[in-house]
Design an enzyme around this catalytic site. Sequence first.
Site, PDB file in Angstrom:
ATOM      1  N   GLU A 101      50.346  43.774  42.796  1.00  0.00           N
ATOM      2  CA  GLU A 101      49.497  43.329  41.704  1.00  0.00           C
ATOM      3  C   GLU A 101      50.247  42.863  40.626  1.00  0.00           C
ATOM      4  OE1 GLU A 101      46.590  42.833  41.068  1.00  0.00           O
ATOM      5  OE2 GLU A 101      45.449  44.065  41.966  1.00  0.00           O
ATOM      6  N   ASP A 102      49.591  41.663  39.983  1.00  0.00           N
ATOM      7  CA  ASP A 102      50.141  41.061  38.746  1.00  0.00           C
ATOM      8  C   ASP A 102      50.163  42.137  37.463  1.00  0.00           C
ATOM      9  OD1 ASP A 102      47.343  40.867  38.741  1.00  0.00           O
ATOM     10  OD2 ASP A 102      47.435  39.014  37.844  1.00  0.00           O
ATOM     11  N   ASP A 105      44.977  46.864  34.663  1.00  0.00           N
ATOM     12  CA  ASP A 105      44.317  47.277  33.400  1.00  0.00           C
ATOM     13  C   ASP A 105      43.579  48.620  33.305  1.00  0.00           C
ATOM     14  OD1 ASP A 105      43.456  46.227  30.818  1.00  0.00           O
ATOM     15  OD2 ASP A 105      41.897  45.069  31.637  1.00  0.00           O
ATOM     16  N   PHE A 154      46.053  41.356  25.724  1.00  0.00           N
ATOM     17  CA  PHE A 154      45.736  40.138  26.377  1.00  0.00           C
ATOM     18  C   PHE A 154      47.072  39.261  26.531  1.00  0.00           C
ATOM     19  CE2 PHE A 154      44.064  36.422  28.557  1.00  0.00           C
ATOM     20  CZ  PHE A 154      43.433  36.815  29.724  1.00  0.00           C
ATOM     21  N   ARG A 167      48.484  30.100  34.448  1.00  0.00           N
ATOM     22  CA  ARG A 167      49.276  30.753  35.528  1.00  0.00           C
ATOM     23  C   ARG A 167      50.727  29.984  35.581  1.00  0.00           C
ATOM     24  NH1 ARG A 167      45.426  33.875  37.979  1.00  0.00           N
ATOM     25  NH2 ARG A 167      43.662  33.158  38.313  1.00  0.00           N
TER      26      ARG A 167
HETATM   27  P1  IMP Z   1      41.570  46.018  36.097  1.00  0.00           P
HETATM   28  O1  IMP Z   1      40.670  46.048  37.429  1.00  0.00           O
HETATM   29  O2  IMP Z   1      40.710  46.465  34.826  1.00  0.00           O
HETATM   30  O3  IMP Z   1      42.654  47.041  36.402  1.00  0.00           O
HETATM   31  O4  IMP Z   1      41.810  44.543  35.920  1.00  0.00           O
HETATM   32  C1  IMP Z   1      42.430  44.032  36.875  1.00  0.00           C
HETATM   33  C2  IMP Z   1      42.347  42.434  36.831  1.00  0.00           C
HETATM   34  O5  IMP Z   1      41.883  42.154  35.262  1.00  0.00           O
HETATM   35  C3  IMP Z   1      43.754  41.679  36.858  1.00  0.00           C
HETATM   36  O6  IMP Z   1      44.033  41.619  38.268  1.00  0.00           O
HETATM   37  C4  IMP Z   1      43.604  40.497  36.095  1.00  0.00           C
HETATM   38  O7  IMP Z   1      42.921  39.478  36.842  1.00  0.00           O
HETATM   39  C5  IMP Z   1      42.576  40.842  34.956  1.00  0.00           C
HETATM   40  N1  IMP Z   1      43.534  41.194  33.687  1.00  0.00           N
HETATM   41  C6  IMP Z   1      43.514  42.407  33.068  1.00  0.00           C
HETATM   42  N2  IMP Z   1      44.201  42.471  31.931  1.00  0.00           N
HETATM   43  C7  IMP Z   1      44.658  40.857  31.797  1.00  0.00           C
HETATM   44  C8  IMP Z   1      45.399  40.296  30.991  1.00  0.00           C
HETATM   45  O8  IMP Z   1      45.956  40.788  29.930  1.00  0.00           O
HETATM   46  N3  IMP Z   1      45.663  38.740  31.255  1.00  0.00           N
HETATM   47  C9  IMP Z   1      45.226  38.404  32.249  1.00  0.00           C
HETATM   48  N4  IMP Z   1      44.335  38.993  33.072  1.00  0.00           N
HETATM   49  C10 IMP Z   1      43.994  40.387  32.930  1.00  0.00           C
END
Ligand code: IMP
Length: 176
Positions: A101-102, A105, A154, A167
């Site tokens: 994963e990148d 969050d 962010f 990106r």
């Molecule tokens: P989660 O499901 O809340 O863990 O979020 C997952 C997705 O939200 C990631 O795969 C990203 O695509 C997006 N995301 C969450 N935080 C960021 C950020 O700070 N920058 C860009 N994308 C984010």
Amino acid sequence: MNVQVKDLHFEPFISHHSIQARVVELANRLTVDYHGKNPIFLSVLNGSFMFTSDLMKSFLAPCEISFIKLASYEGTESTGDVKTLIGLNHSITNRPVIIIEDIVDTGTTVKKILELVWQHQPESVKIMTLLFKPEALKENIEIDYVGFDIDNKFVVGYGLDYDGYGRNLNQIYVVK
Ligand code: IMP
């Protein structure tokens, strides 16, 4: 140098050099942990394409790499938030799997991916993420390999986007 992505202003946060150094460390750990185990890496698109590319260049053992995406179910019924994994063309049954994963969050995305991946009866599943926001985590999940713990702000760049843009930036920027 600061950058503007669409309407937001960002400042440098994690340099290209720091990312590269950390990615090599992570790949070295994986090489030790998965040597002789024939793992399959599942890279979650779109955000992890750059991280995966660099990580895999320093992973020095036989492996397979596949790219997956979490998509809303596209059926005839409107089923709301039912999610499906697309792109899983390899059999992962009885194989060690590492999800790449990148960013994690709230953890919702990775939790859903874990559920879907486990349905294929892999031998094991570990999670690797470049960035982790511990303060934002809402799900009860364990992240096995983390590149950088970051504050709940962010970020863009190195695969991560803001509304589809940013990106291609080769380092990570944080919103001002
Ligand atoms: P989660 O499901 O809340 O863990 O979020 C997952 C997705 O939200 C990631 O795969 C990203 O695509 C997006 N995301 C969450 N935080 C960021 C950020 O700070 N920058 C860009 N994308 C984010």
